[in-house]
Design an enzyme around this catalytic site. Structure first.
Site, PDB file in Angstrom:
ATOM      1  N   ARG A   1       0.841  -1.199   0.000  1.00 12.23           N
ATOM      2  CA  ARG A   1       0.000   0.000   0.000  1.00 12.23           C
ATOM      3  C   ARG A   1       0.872   1.244   0.000  1.00 12.23           C
ATOM      4  O   ARG A   1       2.002   1.212   0.506  1.00 12.23           O
ATOM      5  CB  ARG A   1      -0.877   0.057   1.256  1.00 12.23           C
ATOM      6  CG  ARG A   1      -2.013  -0.932   1.279  1.00 12.23           C
ATOM      7  CD  ARG A   1      -2.762  -0.816   2.579  1.00 12.23           C
ATOM      8  NE  ARG A   1      -3.372   0.505   2.771  1.00 12.23           N
ATOM      9  CZ  ARG A   1      -4.544   0.877   2.266  1.00 12.23           C
ATOM     10  NH1 ARG A   1      -5.250   0.037   1.532  1.00 12.23           N
ATOM     11  NH2 ARG A   1      -5.035   2.081   2.491  1.00 12.23           N
TER      12      ARG A   1
ATOM     13  N   HIS B   1      13.504  -2.552  -1.390  1.00 12.56           N
ATOM     14  CA  HIS B   1      12.955  -2.691  -2.742  1.00 12.56           C
ATOM     15  C   HIS B   1      13.856  -3.618  -3.565  1.00 12.56           C
ATOM     16  O   HIS B   1      15.089  -3.467  -3.526  1.00 12.56           O
ATOM     17  CB  HIS B   1      12.852  -1.308  -3.400  1.00 12.56           C
ATOM     18  CG  HIS B   1      12.206  -1.348  -4.742  1.00 12.56           C
ATOM     19  ND1 HIS B   1      10.843  -1.530  -4.899  1.00 12.56           N
ATOM     20  CD2 HIS B   1      12.733  -1.278  -5.988  1.00 12.56           C
ATOM     21  CE1 HIS B   1      10.566  -1.544  -6.195  1.00 12.56           C
ATOM     22  NE2 HIS B   1      11.688  -1.392  -6.876  1.00 12.56           N
TER      23      HIS B   1
HETATM   24  C1  GRF Z   1      10.592  -8.100  -1.010  1.00 14.91           C
HETATM   25  O1  GRF Z   1      11.182  -8.575  -2.183  1.00 14.91           O
HETATM   26  C2  GRF Z   1      10.755  -6.612  -0.909  1.00 14.91           C
HETATM   27  O2  GRF Z   1      11.863  -6.123  -1.593  1.00 14.91           O
HETATM   28  C3  GRF Z   1       9.505  -6.090  -1.573  1.00 14.91           C
HETATM   29  O3  GRF Z   1       8.507  -7.021  -1.248  1.00 14.91           O
HETATM   30  C4  GRF Z   1       9.089  -8.293  -1.014  1.00 14.91           C
HETATM   31  C5  GRF Z   1       8.579  -8.780   0.297  1.00 14.91           C
HETATM   32  O4  GRF Z   1       8.995 -10.097   0.558  1.00 14.91           O
HETATM   33  N1  GRF Z   1       9.222  -4.757  -1.134  1.00 14.91           N
HETATM   34  P1  GRF Z   1       8.746 -10.746   1.979  1.00 14.91           P
HETATM   35  O5  GRF Z   1       7.250 -10.632   2.297  1.00 14.91           O
HETATM   36  O6  GRF Z   1       9.583 -10.012   2.973  1.00 14.91           O
HETATM   37  O7  GRF Z   1       9.152 -12.174   1.830  1.00 14.91           O
END
Ligand code: GRF
Length: 205
Positions: A95, A113
């Site tokens: 979100r 990210h």
């Molecule tokens: C990760 O790859 C992060 O970079 C992105 O969303 C993903 C979340 O993965 N923002 P998780 O839920 O921590 O396994």
């Protein structure tokens, strides 16, 4: 007497592997903090289960119950205030954060990210990276501002793309880096090592 460790909230929408990395770093004491609250905008996620397993308050906030993004974020803010949260970590939280939270936690909201920002912003960064055919991608840990995947960059690390990479394979390698980088980014901010000047995060160790 030791001062109390700073309180962190982690906001997730899915699997929560980054949440787990943060919980593990806290448990191993390589991160001097406490995860006091895990928030999800989706019910029954793995992230919520991980929080419960770790004995952390796990709360689902249903976006459909709030008329606006601001009211939703006000509810999150109220929960964070109740738990005396000092730092917010977005970890796969799908979100957009409104100024309601950003104003209350200036330079105190972090995101991770799966690309080298400002390239490949948005929810499908890994897919977009592969589709573009770049040879090198990576991970970015950054402070959150009012724009998506935009705030001052704390840490970046490159990951080389292999010719036979699939989304899953690349994601697995990116995750490994994320799980190391995220606790490191949190340490920098909580340790008072970050000063924001314009759009730059200046780090002094
Ligand atoms: C990760 O790859 C992060 O970079 C992105 O969303 C993903 C979340 O993965 N923002 P998780 O839920 O921590 O396994």
């Amino acid at each position: 007497m030791c001062a109390q460790r700073p309180a962190i909230a982690v906001l997730c929408s899915g699997d929560g592997t980054n949440l787990q990395a943060i919980l593990d770093a806290v448990q191993e004491r390589s991160l001097r903090a406490r995860v006091v609250l895990v928030i999800s905008d989706r019910p029954h996620t793995k992230a919520l289960a991980r929080a419960a397993q770790a004995g952390v308050s796990a709360q689902y906030f249903d976006p459909a119950r709030y008329a606006t993004r601001e009211r939703y974020d006000q509810a999150l803010l109220d929960a964070c205030e109740t738990h005396r949260v000092q730092l917010l970590c977005l970890a796969g939280f799908m979100r957009i954060i409104s100024p309601v939270l950003i104003r209350r936690y200036p330079h105190r909201i972090l995101n991770i990210h799966p690309a080298l920002l400002p390239a490949f912003r948005g929810a499908h960064a890994i897919r977009d990276t592969l589709a573009w055919g770049v040879r090198v991608t990576g991970v970015t840990g950054h402070l959150v501002d009012a724009r998506v995947d935009h705030g001052p960059i704390l840490l970046q690390e490159a990951v080389t793309i292999q010719p036979d990479d699939t989304e899953e394979r690349l994601q697995a390698r990116l995750h490994k880096v994320e799980h190391r980088l995220y606790p490191q980014a949190i340490r920098l901010v909580l340790g008072g090592h970050v000063r924001v000047v314009g759009r730059k995060a200046l780090i002094s160790l």
